[in-house]
Design an enzyme around this catalytic site. Sequence first.
Site, PDB file in Angstrom:
ATOM      1  N   GLY A  46       0.683  -1.483  -0.341  1.00  0.00           N
ATOM      2  CA  GLY A  46      -0.190  -0.520   0.199  1.00  0.00           C
ATOM      3  C   GLY A  46       1.261   1.615  -0.217  1.00  0.00           C
ATOM      4  O   GLY A  46       2.337   1.161   0.141  1.00  0.00           O
ATOM      5  N   GLN A  51       2.813  10.154   1.363  1.00  0.00           N
ATOM      6  CA  GLN A  51       4.066   9.482   1.926  1.00  0.00           C
ATOM      7  C   GLN A  51       5.333   9.716   0.592  1.00  0.00           C
ATOM      8  O   GLN A  51       6.504   9.447   0.367  1.00  0.00           O
ATOM      9  CB  GLN A  51       4.066   7.510   1.344  1.00  0.00           C
ATOM     10  CG  GLN A  51       2.769   7.422   3.150  1.00  0.00           C
ATOM     11  CD  GLN A  51       2.640   6.048   2.990  1.00  0.00           C
ATOM     12  OE1 GLN A  51       2.490   5.474   2.694  1.00  0.00           O
ATOM     13  NE2 GLN A  51       4.253   5.191   3.812  1.00  0.00           N
ATOM     14  N   CYS A  94       5.372  -0.041   7.768  1.00  0.00           N
ATOM     15  CA  CYS A  94       5.352   1.371   6.940  1.00  0.00           C
ATOM     16  C   CYS A  94       6.171   1.227   6.159  1.00  0.00           C
ATOM     17  O   CYS A  94       7.693   1.721   6.921  1.00  0.00           O
ATOM     18  CB  CYS A  94       4.724   2.864   7.859  1.00  0.00           C
ATOM     19  SG  CYS A  94       4.548   3.943   7.125  1.00  0.00           S
ATOM     20  N   LEU A  95       6.220   1.925   4.918  1.00  0.00           N
ATOM     21  CA  LEU A  95       7.346   2.055   3.518  1.00  0.00           C
ATOM     22  C   LEU A  95       8.197   3.617   4.222  1.00  0.00           C
ATOM     23  O   LEU A  95       9.105   3.744   3.824  1.00  0.00           O
ATOM     24  CB  LEU A  95       6.871   2.453   2.586  1.00  0.00           C
ATOM     25  CG  LEU A  95       6.487   1.411   1.660  1.00  0.00           C
ATOM     26  CD1 LEU A  95       5.607   1.556   0.578  1.00  0.00           C
ATOM     27  CD2 LEU A  95       7.290   0.348   2.417  1.00  0.00           C
ATOM     28  N   HIS A 136      -4.807   0.812   7.630  1.00  0.00           N
ATOM     29  CA  HIS A 136      -2.846   1.661   7.698  1.00  0.00           C
ATOM     30  C   HIS A 136      -3.172   3.111   6.630  1.00  0.00           C
ATOM     31  O   HIS A 136      -3.118   4.066   6.918  1.00  0.00           O
ATOM     32  CB  HIS A 136      -2.232   0.730   7.327  1.00  0.00           C
ATOM     33  CG  HIS A 136      -0.917   1.031   7.406  1.00  0.00           C
ATOM     34  ND1 HIS A 136      -0.392   0.826   8.153  1.00  0.00           N
ATOM     35  CD2 HIS A 136      -0.875   1.998   6.632  1.00  0.00           C
ATOM     36  CE1 HIS A 136       1.178   0.950   8.144  1.00  0.00           C
ATOM     37  NE2 HIS A 136       1.159   1.671   6.928  1.00  0.00           N
ATOM     38  N   GLU A 137      -3.340   2.850   5.305  1.00  0.00           N
ATOM     39  CA  GLU A 137      -3.446   4.417   4.464  1.00  0.00           C
ATOM     40  C   GLU A 137      -4.480   5.586   4.512  1.00  0.00           C
ATOM     41  O   GLU A 137      -3.920   6.383   4.651  1.00  0.00           O
ATOM     42  CB  GLU A 137      -4.305   3.279   3.158  1.00  0.00           C
ATOM     43  CG  GLU A 137      -2.851   2.421   2.657  1.00  0.00           C
ATOM     44  CD  GLU A 137      -1.680   2.102   2.160  1.00  0.00           C
ATOM     45  OE1 GLU A 137      -1.435   3.717   2.972  1.00  0.00           O
ATOM     46  OE2 GLU A 137      -0.130   1.801   3.267  1.00  0.00           O
ATOM     47  N   HIS A 140      -2.988   7.198   6.828  1.00  0.00           N
ATOM     48  CA  HIS A 140      -1.909   8.068   6.594  1.00  0.00           C
ATOM     49  C   HIS A 140      -2.805   9.234   6.006  1.00  0.00           C
ATOM     50  O   HIS A 140      -2.330  10.519   6.282  1.00  0.00           O
ATOM     51  CB  HIS A 140      -1.010   7.793   5.670  1.00  0.00           C
ATOM     52  CG  HIS A 140      -0.239   6.812   5.755  1.00  0.00           C
ATOM     53  ND1 HIS A 140       1.108   7.804   6.519  1.00  0.00           N
ATOM     54  CD2 HIS A 140       0.307   5.667   5.280  1.00  0.00           C
ATOM     55  CE1 HIS A 140       2.037   6.318   6.500  1.00  0.00           C
ATOM     56  NE2 HIS A 140       1.593   4.890   6.060  1.00  0.00           N
TER      57      HIS A 140
HETATM   58  O1  K1U Z   1       1.472   2.210   3.933  1.00  0.00           O
HETATM   59  C1  K1U Z   1       2.917   1.798   3.969  1.00  0.00           C
HETATM   60  O2  K1U Z   1       3.876   2.239   4.228  1.00  0.00           O
HETATM   61  C2  K1U Z   1       3.387   0.564   3.883  1.00  0.00           C
HETATM   62  C3  K1U Z   1       3.189  -0.591   4.496  1.00  0.00           C
HETATM   63  C4  K1U Z   1       0.910  -1.011   3.593  1.00  0.00           C
HETATM   64  C5  K1U Z   1       1.057  -1.897   5.712  1.00  0.00           C
HETATM   65  C6  K1U Z   1       1.810  -2.846   5.460  1.00  0.00           C
HETATM   66  C7  K1U Z   1       1.162  -3.496   6.247  1.00  0.00           C
HETATM   67  C8  K1U Z   1       0.422  -3.618   7.093  1.00  0.00           C
HETATM   68  C9  K1U Z   1      -0.791  -2.838   6.817  1.00  0.00           C
HETATM   69  C10 K1U Z   1       0.064  -1.704   5.726  1.00  0.00           C
HETATM   70  C11 K1U Z   1       4.050  -1.852   3.979  1.00  0.00           C
HETATM   71  O3  K1U Z   1       3.610  -1.764   2.218  1.00  0.00           O
HETATM   72  S1  K1U Z   1       5.111  -1.878   4.865  1.00  0.00           S
HETATM   73  C12 K1U Z   1       5.590  -3.646   3.270  1.00  0.00           C
HETATM   74  C13 K1U Z   1       5.550  -5.015   3.191  1.00  0.00           C
HETATM   75  O4  K1U Z   1       3.740  -4.939   4.270  1.00  0.00           O
HETATM   76  C14 K1U Z   1       5.284  -5.318   2.275  1.00  0.00           C
HETATM   77  C15 K1U Z   1       6.740  -5.708   1.893  1.00  0.00           C
HETATM   78  C16 K1U Z   1       6.598  -6.966   0.721  1.00  0.00           C
HETATM   79  C17 K1U Z   1       6.209  -7.810   0.650  1.00  0.00           C
HETATM   80  C18 K1U Z   1       4.950  -8.174   1.625  1.00  0.00           C
HETATM   81  C19 K1U Z   1       4.959  -7.016   2.596  1.00  0.00           C
HETATM   82 ZN    ZN Z   2       1.770   3.526   6.414  1.00  0.00          ZN
END
Ligand code: K1U
Ligand code: ZN
Length: 174
Positions: A46, A51, A94-95, A136-137, A140
Amino acid sequence: MTTRSLVLLPDPVLRQKSKPVERVDDDIRRFADDMLETMYEAPGIGLAAIQVGEPIRLLVMDVSKDDEEKSPFVLINPEIVSTGDETSTYEEGCLSIPDYYAEVERPATVTVNYVDRDGKQRTMDADGILATCVQHEIDHLNGVLFIDHISKLKRDMVIRKFTKLAKQRGGTRL
Ligand code: K1U
Ligand code: ZN
């Protein structure tokens, strides 16, 4: 399509409340495509516009697995209209807070109204990781981070760590 730089904790931009998108036009569609490319490259499941430094109510998601067909979503002006009674706990990342993960409890099911990339009003009934991700999004878009759902002790530790890293790196963009 272009990838955009990610805004990292503790950048105050992440605490802004994003503004509604007034019109879905080609500029918004191009921006949504850049967001998807940025999310896939990261990689993530996401990404919210704030972001990448744009305070508008737009987010992208794709929770498909590596061995599945891609399933991208673009949600513009999303609104949670109902949540189920049950909760689920998921280890979130979270990225904007790279390499930090923590368990967060949220409603297990949500219904979200949004506008799609063609400007059409839609409704999404989400469960599982899609429900966690869309909450989560949407957080944000309201300036809320997943670390706001954990203990103050843990949150303060993470903020201290990322403040130190930002000083070493000379900024909060990746
Ligand atoms: O919003 C963001 O920062 C992105 C975040 C979204 C998220 C992850 C986990 C739970 C809720 C929301 C991410 O994508 S973090 C990276 C991640 O979870 C992932 C990356 C590669 C493969 C699978 C998962
Ligand atoms: Zn996030």
